[in-house]
Design a protein around this motif. Structure first.
Motif, PDB file in Angstrom:
ATOM      1  N   LEU A  13     144.004  12.402  21.275  1.00 34.99           N
ATOM      2  CA  LEU A  13     144.608  13.505  20.509  1.00 34.99           C
ATOM      3  C   LEU A  13     144.077  13.536  19.071  1.00 34.99           C
ATOM      4  CD1 LEU A  13     148.312  13.299  21.751  1.00 34.99           C
ATOM      5  CD2 LEU A  13     146.573  14.989  22.392  1.00 34.99           C
ATOM      6  N   LEU A  14     143.943  12.372  18.449  1.00 33.37           N
ATOM      7  CA  LEU A  14     143.399  12.319  17.087  1.00 33.37           C
ATOM      8  C   LEU A  14     141.934  12.743  17.063  1.00 33.37           C
ATOM      9  CD1 LEU A  14     145.043   8.986  15.904  1.00 33.37           C
ATOM     10  CD2 LEU A  14     145.442  11.256  14.912  1.00 33.37           C
ATOM     11  N   PHE A  15     141.189  12.355  18.096  1.00 35.25           N
ATOM     12  CA  PHE A  15     139.790  12.774  18.221  1.00 35.25           C
ATOM     13  C   PHE A  15     139.699  14.301  18.314  1.00 35.25           C
ATOM     14  CE2 PHE A  15     136.128  13.750  20.997  1.00 35.25           C
ATOM     15  CZ  PHE A  15     135.098  13.222  20.233  1.00 35.25           C
ATOM     16  N   ALA A  16     140.567  14.891  19.156  1.00 40.38           N
ATOM     17  CA  ALA A  16     140.570  16.351  19.295  1.00 40.38           C
ATOM     18  C   ALA A  16     140.962  17.027  17.987  1.00 40.38           C
ATOM     19  CB  ALA A  16     141.539  16.752  20.412  1.00 40.38           C
ATOM     20  N   ALA A  17     141.957  16.476  17.292  1.00 36.65           N
ATOM     21  CA  ALA A  17     142.380  17.064  16.021  1.00 36.65           C
ATOM     22  C   ALA A  17     141.262  17.000  14.988  1.00 36.65           C
ATOM     23  CB  ALA A  17     143.616  16.329  15.501  1.00 36.65           C
ATOM     24  N   SER A  18     140.515  15.893  14.969  1.00 32.69           N
ATOM     25  CA  SER A  18     139.430  15.746  14.006  1.00 32.69           C
ATOM     26  C   SER A  18     138.361  16.814  14.193  1.00 32.69           C
ATOM     27  CB  SER A  18     138.785  14.353  14.136  1.00 32.69           C
ATOM     28  OG  SER A  18     139.718  13.341  13.860  1.00 32.69           O
ATOM     29  N   ILE A  19     138.120  17.201  15.447  1.00 36.59           N
ATOM     30  CA  ILE A  19     137.065  18.170  15.741  1.00 36.59           C
ATOM     31  C   ILE A  19     137.569  19.605  15.654  1.00 36.59           C
ATOM     32  CG2 ILE A  19     135.451  18.970  17.516  1.00 36.59           C
ATOM     33  CD1 ILE A  19     135.422  16.079  18.551  1.00 36.59           C
ATOM     34  N   LEU A  20     138.754  19.863  16.184  1.00 31.73           N
ATOM     35  CA  LEU A  20     139.228  21.238  16.322  1.00 31.73           C
ATOM     36  C   LEU A  20     139.972  21.756  15.098  1.00 31.73           C
ATOM     37  CD1 LEU A  20     140.595  21.019  19.989  1.00 31.73           C
ATOM     38  CD2 LEU A  20     138.324  21.772  19.228  1.00 31.73           C
ATOM     39  N   LEU A  21     140.609  20.862  14.344  1.00 30.18           N
ATOM     40  CA  LEU A  21     141.431  21.291  13.216  1.00 30.18           C
ATOM     41  C   LEU A  21     140.761  20.950  11.889  1.00 30.18           C
ATOM     42  CD1 LEU A  21     144.899  20.135  14.600  1.00 30.18           C
ATOM     43  CD2 LEU A  21     143.769  22.357  14.872  1.00 30.18           C
ATOM     44  N   GLY A  22     141.484  21.182  10.805  1.00 31.25           N
ATOM     45  CA  GLY A  22     140.931  20.878   9.492  1.00 31.25           C
ATOM     46  C   GLY A  22     140.576  22.126   8.720  1.00 31.25           C
ATOM     47  N   SER A  23     139.717  21.968   7.727  1.00 28.98           N
ATOM     48  CA  SER A  23     139.339  23.105   6.879  1.00 28.98           C
ATOM     49  C   SER A  23     138.572  24.164   7.655  1.00 28.98           C
ATOM     50  CB  SER A  23     138.504  22.613   5.694  1.00 28.98           C
ATOM     51  OG  SER A  23     137.352  21.929   6.158  1.00 28.98           O
ATOM     52  N   TYR A  24     137.897  23.748   8.740  1.00 29.79           N
ATOM     53  CA  TYR A  24     137.202  24.699   9.621  1.00 29.79           C
ATOM     54  C   TYR A  24     137.712  24.451  11.040  1.00 29.79           C
ATOM     55  CZ  TYR A  24     133.484  27.554  11.611  1.00 29.79           C
ATOM     56  OH  TYR A  24     132.785  28.540  12.272  1.00 29.79           O
ATOM     57  N   THR A  25     138.436  25.415  11.571  1.00 26.67           N
ATOM     58  CA  THR A  25     139.028  25.241  12.896  1.00 26.67           C
ATOM     59  C   THR A  25     138.088  25.764  13.985  1.00 26.67           C
ATOM     60  OG1 THR A  25     140.174  27.357  12.730  1.00 26.67           O
ATOM     61  CG2 THR A  25     141.372  25.390  12.001  1.00 26.67           C
ATOM     62  N   VAL A  26     138.183  25.124  15.139  1.00 28.69           N
ATOM     63  CA  VAL A  26     137.361  25.497  16.290  1.00 28.69           C
ATOM     64  C   VAL A  26     138.272  25.560  17.506  1.00 28.69           C
ATOM     65  CG1 VAL A  26     135.396  24.863  17.739  1.00 28.69           C
ATOM     66  CG2 VAL A  26     135.382  24.290  15.305  1.00 28.69           C
ATOM     67  N   THR A  27     138.180  26.624  18.295  1.00 31.10           N
ATOM     68  CA  THR A  27     138.989  26.721  19.508  1.00 31.10           C
ATOM     69  C   THR A  27     138.399  25.818  20.589  1.00 31.10           C
ATOM     70  OG1 THR A  27     137.729  28.573  20.417  1.00 31.10           O
ATOM     71  CG2 THR A  27     139.586  29.101  18.948  1.00 31.10           C
ATOM     72  N   ILE A  28     139.226  25.459  21.550  1.00 27.45           N
ATOM     73  CA  ILE A  28     138.757  24.584  22.630  1.00 27.45           C
ATOM     74  C   ILE A  28     137.636  25.244  23.442  1.00 27.45           C
ATOM     75  CG2 ILE A  28     139.438  23.431  24.776  1.00 27.45           C
ATOM     76  CD1 ILE A  28     142.177  22.928  23.518  1.00 27.45           C
ATOM     77  N   PRO A  29     137.756  26.543  23.835  1.00 31.62           N
ATOM     78  CA  PRO A  29     136.638  27.172  24.562  1.00 31.62           C
ATOM     79  C   PRO A  29     135.353  27.189  23.741  1.00 31.62           C
ATOM     80  CG  PRO A  29     138.637  28.469  24.812  1.00 31.62           C
ATOM     81  CD  PRO A  29     138.937  27.438  23.775  1.00 31.62           C
ATOM     82  N   ASP A  30     135.452  27.471  22.441  1.00 31.79           N
ATOM     83  CA  ASP A  30     134.257  27.477  21.594  1.00 31.79           C
ATOM     84  C   ASP A  30     133.638  26.087  21.492  1.00 31.79           C
ATOM     85  OD1 ASP A  30     134.254  30.162  21.101  1.00 31.79           O
ATOM     86  OD2 ASP A  30     135.199  30.033  19.125  1.00 31.79           O
ATOM     87  N   PHE A  31     134.480  25.060  21.456  1.00 34.17           N
ATOM     88  CA  PHE A  31     133.951  23.692  21.386  1.00 34.17           C
ATOM     89  C   PHE A  31     133.093  23.390  22.613  1.00 34.17           C
ATOM     90  CE2 PHE A  31     134.512  19.260  22.772  1.00 34.17           C
ATOM     91  CZ  PHE A  31     133.813  18.629  21.758  1.00 34.17           C
ATOM     92  N   PHE A  32     133.608  23.725  23.791  1.00 31.26           N
ATOM     93  CA  PHE A  32     132.835  23.448  25.008  1.00 31.26           C
ATOM     94  C   PHE A  32     131.586  24.327  25.079  1.00 31.26           C
ATOM     95  CE2 PHE A  32     136.942  21.633  26.415  1.00 31.26           C
ATOM     96  CZ  PHE A  32     136.483  20.388  26.800  1.00 31.26           C
ATOM     97  N   ARG A  33     131.680  25.557  24.583  1.00 32.30           N
ATOM     98  CA  ARG A  33     130.487  26.413  24.530  1.00 32.30           C
ATOM     99  C   ARG A  33     129.425  25.814  23.627  1.00 32.30           C
ATOM    100  NH1 ARG A  33     132.035  32.021  22.395  1.00 32.30           N
ATOM    101  NH2 ARG A  33     129.748  32.157  22.289  1.00 32.30           N
ATOM    102  N   ILE A  34     129.866  25.293  22.479  1.00 30.76           N
ATOM    103  CA  ILE A  34     128.927  24.711  21.518  1.00 30.76           C
ATOM    104  C   ILE A  34     128.245  23.479  22.095  1.00 30.76           C
ATOM    105  CG2 ILE A  34     128.821  23.472  19.306  1.00 30.76           C
ATOM    106  CD1 ILE A  34     131.054  25.409  18.339  1.00 30.76           C
ATOM    107  N   VAL A  35     129.029  22.595  22.701  1.00 26.63           N
ATOM    108  CA  VAL A  35     128.456  21.373  23.277  1.00 26.63           C
ATOM    109  C   VAL A  35     127.522  21.712  24.434  1.00 26.63           C
ATOM    110  CG1 VAL A  35     128.996  19.223  24.486  1.00 26.63           C
ATOM    111  CG2 VAL A  35     130.403  19.957  22.554  1.00 26.63           C
ATOM    112  N   SER A  36     127.944  22.653  25.291  1.00 26.43           N
ATOM    113  CA  SER A  36     127.111  23.054  26.418  1.00 26.43           C
ATOM    114  C   SER A  36     125.791  23.657  25.943  1.00 26.43           C
ATOM    115  CB  SER A  36     127.865  24.053  27.286  1.00 26.43           C
ATOM    116  OG  SER A  36     127.052  24.528  28.335  1.00 26.43           O
ATOM    117  N   ALA A  37     125.871  24.514  24.926  1.00 24.56           N
ATOM    118  CA  ALA A  37     124.656  25.127  24.393  1.00 24.56           C
ATOM    119  C   ALA A  37     123.738  24.082  23.772  1.00 24.56           C
ATOM    120  CB  ALA A  37     125.022  26.188  23.353  1.00 24.56           C
ATOM    121  N   HIS A  38     124.322  23.089  23.137  1.00 23.30           N
ATOM    122  CA  HIS A  38     123.515  22.034  22.517  1.00 23.30           C
ATOM    123  C   HIS A  38     122.788  21.206  23.575  1.00 23.30           C
ATOM    124  CE1 HIS A  38     122.464  19.093  19.405  1.00 23.30           C
ATOM    125  NE2 HIS A  38     122.761  18.158  20.299  1.00 23.30           N
ATOM    126  N   LEU A  39     123.468  20.949  24.693  1.00 26.08           N
ATOM    127  CA  LEU A  39     122.863  20.116  25.739  1.00 26.08           C
ATOM    128  C   LEU A  39     121.844  20.866  26.577  1.00 26.08           C
ATOM    129  CD1 LEU A  39     126.063  18.217  26.972  1.00 26.08           C
ATOM    130  CD2 LEU A  39     124.259  17.339  25.476  1.00 26.08           C
TER     131      LEU A  39
END
Length: 340
Positions: A13-39
């Protein structure tokens, strides 16, 4: 529910919060899109792909790995010596890394990987010195065999060396210019700002080697908790087992410090907190607590502290230090009450 599983869930949960929340937020679908596109080399999301893949994700992964490394290192020392003060922060290993890193920055103008290499070498050198000083007594083959005496000798040797090294660091900081001193100070406080995929790779290789060694040492370590005389009576090669535990614990602390600086008190806090939460001295629990402390402290330092301090972003080590200092005082007070 198994309490170690609860800790693992908290880390996720803390890992997810570090990536998805904060000063720049990222939605869960966008996160998987970004990782998939990178790979797969697919289409990137402007701005978001860079922030996630080059900042948030490597920072969170490095945080998990150094937290686990510090947690395991502290738990190994504390379990072997049966002393909650026996952590890399207290016995001088972090001070050795700090002194070597600051020396390389101030004297040679080192940056990046060179500073990390100097820190790694400094930690290993100081650990060898502490062990050499201590081995003439309870930690060596020629002295006593009491666990308590062993812990006392190692801790006293480490505290003395740490004090001398802190004086060296202070001297170097007063002899350099403001810009270099500021760079050294950021490193001394412990920070994840320099996290990148290169450090993720180096830490991954180091942990792939060291974690299986920890697993191999877990059995002998439990027997060493009974006392060195009892362990020898049960067939444990005490001198070899002690040396192996020290080497692995030092290596874990050294690689973590080289990657992010001496993040204060993580190694010291993880073992006792894991023991109180799970009811036993669990090495996996200590690793998970270490990761949780680093992730939570880094999230607070990067996202909450600026709201409270007019935009000031704190290094993660400042937050963990603020947590560790009162815990150390509480531990000393409760220990004195038990002795009374």
């Amino acid at each position: 529910m198994n309490r170690t599983a609860v800790l693992a869930t908290a880390v996720v949960l803390l890992f997810a919060a570090s990536i998805l929340l904060g000063s720049y937020t990222v939605t869960i679908p966008d996160f998987f899109r970004i990782v998939s596109a990178h790979l797969t080399g697919g289409e990137k999301i402007p701005g978001a792909s860079f922030i996630v893949m080059e900042n948030k994700l490597p920072r969170a992964i490095v945080g998990i790995m150094i937290g686990a490394a510090f947690g395991l290192s502290g738990a190994l020392f504390q379990t072997m010596l049966r002393n909650p003060l026996a952590s890399p922060d207290v016995i001088g290993i972090s001070s050795g890394a700090s002194a070597a890193a600051v020396f390389s920055i101030v004297i040679f103008g080192a940056t990046g990987v060179l500073v990390s290499g100097a820190a790694l070498g400094g930690a290993l050198a100081v650990a060898a010195l502490i062990y050499f000083i201590s081995r003439s007594g309870a930690l060596g083959s020629g002295g006593g065999t009491g666990t308590s005496a062993a812990g006392t000798r190692l801790i006293l040797a480490g505290v003395g060396i740490a004090a001398a090294l802190q004086a060296v660091v202070s001297f170097l900081m007063t002899r350099t210019d403001i810009r270099t001193a500021a760079e050294a100070l950021i490193w001394l406080n412990g920070s994840l700002n320099s996290a990148n995929w290169e450090r993720v790779s180096i830490l991954s290789v180091a942990l792939l080697i060291l974690v299986p060694l920890v697993a191999l040492l877990a059995g002998p370590l439990r027997i060493l908790e009974l006392g060195y005389d009892a362990a020898a009576g049960l067939g444990i090669r005490v001198a070899f087992a002690r040396l192996a535990v020290v080497i692995v614990a030092v290596a874990l602390a050294a690689v973590a410090t080289a990657a992010a600086g001496p993040v204060s008190f993580v190694a010291f806090l993880a073992g006792p907190i894991a023991r109180r939460f799970t009811g036993s001295g669990s090495l996996p629990a200590a690793a998970l607590v270490g990761s949780a402390i680093v992730l939570a402290a880094d999230y607070f330092a990067a996202n909450i502290a600026p709201l409270l301090l007019n935009g000031a972003v704190l290094p993660v080590g400042v937050v963990t230090g603020a947590l560790g200092a009162p815990f150390l005082l509480w531990l000393l007070v409760t220990a004195n009450r038990k002795e009374a």
